[in-house]
Design an enzyme around this catalytic site. Structure first.
Site: not given
Ligand code: XMP
Length: 507
Positions: A53, A80-81, A166, A168, A218-219, A222-223, A363
């Site tokens: 942070g 880190c922080y 870090h 990550e 919507s096609g 996700d939906s 995703k």
């Protein structure tokens, strides 16, 4: 499912910690740093990570986690922080140091647990202003760099670890190994996060829901995945609505309808509203006005359906984890179901509560779930498409002729990319059209026709983008096909502006 909880102290990399951990099949979730012990206990974590942070532990407004968290007897890893918080909490000293940003050589002093399998030294990514000057009693130094003598510390008895760098970030060599050592060896977390279990558990949870559920599809992936999961749980109590606004890709409306009715067999209502949308768009040239009109009309169509076919208790949406985090909704434990009213401009009186079964997924995880749910591959790899559809790919007024040109030329662009095996390698590809015209020669005749602009971009997250260096032969083929197959087009241009300063869509 075993879970690692990451407390977010505001680092730009916090999100990546979850991402990396999930990549080796352990479930990880980001929560606000000020989460109470009661809330944290509900997560039943196997271990806790404090993210980095921008703050300094000595600032009066520094974000400090509840002191009770240190008494939970759970393994903690501070990054880190987070590392400095640990030093400070256990009575060590943190001091302001020269800012260190970039890659440093981390020498390993003890490779027993957190740093096992790392070898004698690795490149580690540093981004800090403070550093541990004195480590607390009961801690030992397990790694150092030239400038940070306590770059990695451990109190094995407590199960508490701190690292100044870090892990990550991809620039830290073997960073994932370090996170793996923490999650698997120190926290004993099981690698049981996979999409099969996710689907099973989510369907089980969703099946307890009462009342009817309305889902706008919507096609898009996700939906579609959200609807399929809910359908598995509640069957026909889920009603899917698809609004054909006349601004979709060529034949998209019938493709979506076929897929939902034939492949998925869900309760599906298409609403053919193209005329309504196109009428409202008549004479409108301002891009923002066009967006607003499409959004408002969608809400009217959707509300009319809900009113006639209700009552509905729930509105299902395909919200993903990055949206949840970005919108700050992560304040509070992320759960499968989140209730609030009046979402997305829908009227309050509908009293819909929101159901977001994908709100914990990234995703690529949705894509994996889609495969398991037998979503056709062409939908899984389909490029993103803007909500206002072709209204933002048609410059100036949306007219039937420009719509036809945009649809057919975009289809040519897509087909040629598929043929060259490049479709799934680019981020987005389409053709746009405006009112500019240019002279051409067709047969022996001079013709004043439309200019079509082809836009193909590479991107990782749509925040920035670069134009795709397509082979010239392919560009030529696309251009030839567009001018030959669409009567009104005389010229084809290729958009070579990157984002920024341009955007991906022209409007
Ligand atoms: P821009 O044009 O801002 O687009 O570079 C970035 C990404 O967002 C998509 N986009 C939208 N998606 N509703 C959406 O759902 C919208 O109004 C919208 N506008 C742009 C665009 O296709 C690209 O992927």
């Amino acid at each position: 499912m075993d879970k690692i909880v990451v407390l977010d102290f505001g680092s730009q990399y916090s999100h990546l910690i979850c991402r990396r951990i999930r990549d080796f099949s352990v479930y990880a979730e980001l929560v606000p740093f000020d989460i109470s012990v009661d809330e944290l206990t509900k997560h039943n974590p196997k271990g806790i990570i404090f993210s980095g942070g921008p703050s300094s532990v000595y600032n009066s407004d520094a974000p400090i986690p509840s002191a009770e968290i240190f008494k939970m007897n759970l393994p903690i890893l501070g990054i880190c922080y987070g590392h400095q918080l640990i030093v400070n909490n256990y009575g060590g000293k943190v001091k302001r140091a020269n800012k260190e940003y970039g890659s440093s050589l981390l020498s390993i002093d003890n490779n027993e647990d957190l740093l096992s399998g790392i070898g004698e030294s690795v490149r580690a990514w540093m981004s800090h202003g403070d550093e541990a000057e004195e480590i607390p009693s009961g801690f030992e130094i397990i790694g150092h760099t030239e400038s940070a003598k306590a770059a990695a510390i451990a109190s094995k008895d407590r199960g508490v670890y701190g690292i100044q760098f870090h892990p990550e970030v991809v620039h830290t060599e073997l960073g994932t190994e370090i996170l793996k050592n923490f999650a698997l060896k120190i926290c004993n977390a099981k690698q049981d996060w996979n999409m099969e279990t996710f689907i099973e558990k989510t369907v089980e949870k969703l099946s307890k829901i009462e009342g009817n559920i309305l889902c706008g599809v919507s096609g898009g992936i996700d939906s579609t995945v959200a609807a399929l999961l809910i359908h598995k749980a509640v069957g026909d109590r889920l009603k899917c609505v698809f609004v054909d606004n006349g601004l979709l890709r060529l034949n998209e409306e019938s493709e979506v309808e076929d897929m939902f009715k034939n492949n998925f067999k869900v309760n599906f209502t298409p609403i053919y509203a193209a005329e309504r949308f196109l009428e409202k768009l008549q004479g409108v040239t301002d891009p923002e006005k066009k967006r607003k009109i499409v959004g408002e009309e969608f809400i009217s169509v959707f509300t009319e359906f809900a009113e006639k076919n209700g009552p509905f208790k729930w509105l299902a949406q395909g919200t993903l984890y990055p949206d949840v985090i970005e919108s700050g909704v992560s304040k509070g434990p992320a759960s499968v179901i989140k209730s609030h009213h009046n979402v997305g401009g829908l009227p309050d009186w509908l009293k819909l509560e929101v159901l977001e079964p994908l709100r914990n997924l990234y995703k690529d995880e949705v894509r994996k779930a889609a495969k398991i749910l037998d979503v056709p591959n062409n939908l899984i790899i389909r490029h993103p498409f803007p909500g206002p559809g072709l209204a933002v790919r048609i410059i100036g007024e949306v007219t039937p002729k420009k719509l036809e040109i945009a649809k057919v030329s975009s289809k040519i662009v897509e087909d040629e990319l598929i043929g060259a095996d490049l479709y799934d390698k680019v981020w987005q590809a389409y053709a746009a059209v405006g009112d500019d015209k240019a002279v051409g020669v067709v047969g022996d005749e001079r013709k004043y026709g439309n200019i079509v602009m082809v836009r193909i971009v590479d991107s990782i997250d749509a925040m920035t983008a670069d134009w795709t260096r397509l082979p010239h032969g392919l560009l030529e083929k696309i251009s030839n096909r567009i001018t030959n197959e669409i009567e009104d087009v005389t010229w084809v241009t290729y958009a070579i502006s990157s984002k920024p300063p341009a955007t991906i869509e022209p409007q």
